[in-house]
Enzyme design. Structure first.
Site, mmCIF file in Angstrom:
data_model
loop_
_atom_site.group_PDB
_atom_site.id
_atom_site.type_symbol
_atom_site.label_atom_id
_atom_site.label_comp_id
_atom_site.label_asym_id
_atom_site.label_seq_id
_atom_site.Cartn_x
_atom_site.Cartn_y
_atom_site.Cartn_z
ATOM 1 N N CYS A 112 0.840 -1.203 0.000
ATOM 2 C CA CYS A 112 0.000 0.000 0.000
ATOM 3 C C CYS A 112 0.875 1.254 0.000
ATOM 4 O O CYS A 112 0.642 2.191 -0.779
ATOM 5 C CB CYS A 112 -0.917 -0.032 1.223
ATOM 6 S SG CYS A 112 -2.114 1.292 1.265
ATOM 7 N N CYS A 113 1.896 1.284 0.874
ATOM 8 C CA CYS A 113 2.803 2.445 0.906
ATOM 9 C C CYS A 113 3.541 2.580 -0.421
ATOM 10 O O CYS A 113 3.783 3.690 -0.892
ATOM 11 C CB CYS A 113 3.820 2.307 2.034
ATOM 12 S SG CYS A 113 3.208 2.797 3.644
ATOM 13 N N CYS A 194 -1.000 8.391 7.489
ATOM 14 C CA CYS A 194 -2.361 8.118 7.019
ATOM 15 C C CYS A 194 -3.244 7.690 8.205
ATOM 16 O O CYS A 194 -2.779 7.023 9.129
ATOM 17 C CB CYS A 194 -2.336 6.991 5.994
ATOM 18 S SG CYS A 194 -1.470 7.404 4.484
ATOM 19 N N CYS A 197 -3.404 4.042 9.610
ATOM 20 C CA CYS A 197 -2.146 3.473 10.114
ATOM 21 C C CYS A 197 -1.519 4.327 11.222
ATOM 22 O O CYS A 197 -0.336 4.162 11.538
ATOM 23 C CB CYS A 197 -1.149 3.318 8.973
ATOM 24 S SG CYS A 197 -1.773 2.303 7.638
ATOM 25 N N CYS A 222 7.658 4.089 5.703
ATOM 26 C CA CYS A 222 6.739 3.889 4.577
ATOM 27 C C CYS A 222 7.485 3.431 3.335
ATOM 28 O O CYS A 222 6.884 2.895 2.413
ATOM 29 C CB CYS A 222 5.981 5.178 4.282
ATOM 30 S SG CYS A 222 7.038 6.533 3.777
HETATM 31 S S1 SF4 Z 1 0.527 4.657 5.678
HETATM 32 FE FE1 SF4 Z 1 -1.096 3.068 5.587
HETATM 33 S S2 SF4 Z 1 -2.769 3.872 4.299
HETATM 34 FE FE2 SF4 Z 1 -0.930 5.189 4.011
HETATM 35 S S3 SF4 Z 1 0.007 4.359 2.194
HETATM 36 FE FE3 SF4 Z 1 1.007 3.347 3.950
HETATM 37 S S4 SF4 Z 1 -0.171 1.456 4.382
HETATM 38 FE FE4 SF4 Z 1 -1.380 2.772 2.952
#
Ligand code: SF4
Length: 248
Positions: A112-113, A194, A197, A222
């Site tokens: 996701c990151c 985010c 998280c 991240c």
């Molecule tokens: S901090 Fe969490 S929601 Fe944001 S990009 Fe990374 S995994 Fe995704």
């Protein structure tokens, strides 16, 4: 480290943050800085606003930020006259190659990151010669050995004007200049990323600036400040996009 980067580090070592920024703006173009508009990022943004206000400031909008962060960002940009550029992930990066009902930030936060932060920034870096980042050596073990200036595998130079600063230096600057605080700081959030998280930290861990991020997960970064310096990009690119990096 290549000799040219060794020489640049020697050249930058005696300079103040202001002098380093002016040197970078005069000698490395195109140049930009990233900021997540956290309280600890305020000193560098403040110094930029007073020395090189035209510097493009990239904000990576993952689609998952706290509304308070976006509001705070816009207030600071207006108040200090910053040159903000909001960067969005391509290909609906928030879910990317995810076909399950479980959000990618739960199923695979690294992916996701990568989809929402690292890859969009990587695309931007392809058009830059220099990237300024406000990370410091005292923040995490991964950041303990950063140099004032480094060359990324992609060829771009990355400048860390606050590499030598400590958390105490940051707070002294904030206090001296009466800089504004991110509104969630007073609610117990230390490091604000985010929304899914990030958690408030009620028993504050003095030695961990990033407490409250990816709780219940070993993840501490991240990827913006580690992946782009390392060699895990191909793996994640293939995992997220289904093809190795460079095979667009
Ligand atoms: S901090 Fe969490 S929601 Fe944001 S990009 Fe990374 S995994 Fe995704």
């Amino acid at each position: 480290m290549h000799q040219d980067v060794v020489n640049l580090n020697k050249k930058l070592a005696p300079l103040s943050v202001q002098e380093m920024l002016i040197w970078a703006w005069s000698n490395i173009q195109p140049l930009a800085m990233t900021s997540s508009f956290q309280t600890q990022g305020m000193p560098l943004l403040h110094i930029v606003s007073q020395t090189i206000p035209d510097l493009p400031i990239f904000f990576l909008d993952t689609g998952y930020h706290f509304p308070e962060t976006l509001l705070f960002r816009d207030q600071i940009v207006k108040q200090w006259g910053l040159n903000l550029h909001v960067i969005y992930p391509s290909n609906s990066g928030s879910q990317s190659n995810n076909t399950s009902h479980t959000p990618l930030y739960i199923k695979d936060p690294d992916a996701c990151c990568y989809a929402n932060k690292t890859r969009p920034l990587q695309d931007m870096l392809a058009n830059l010669s220099g990237w300024i980042s406000g990370i410091r050596r005292d923040q995490t073990l991964n950041r303990a050995n950063i140099e004032l200036i480094e060359r990324l595998p992609q060829g771009c130079l990355r400048i860390h004007p606050l590499a030598n600063w400590t958390k105490k230096d940051v707070w002294q600057y904030i206090t001296k200049h009466q800089l504004p605080e991110h509104p969630l700081l007073s609610q117990g959030y230390l490091s604000i990323g985010c929304k899914p998280c990030t958690r408030p930290v009620f028993e504050q861990d003095e030695n961990n600036d990033r407490a409250g991020r990816w709780v219940n997960n070993n993840k501490v970064e991240c990827g913006l400040h580690t992946l782009l310096r390392g060699n895990q990009l191909n793996h994640l690119h293939e995992h997220v996009d289904g093809k190795p990096f460079g095979k667009e």
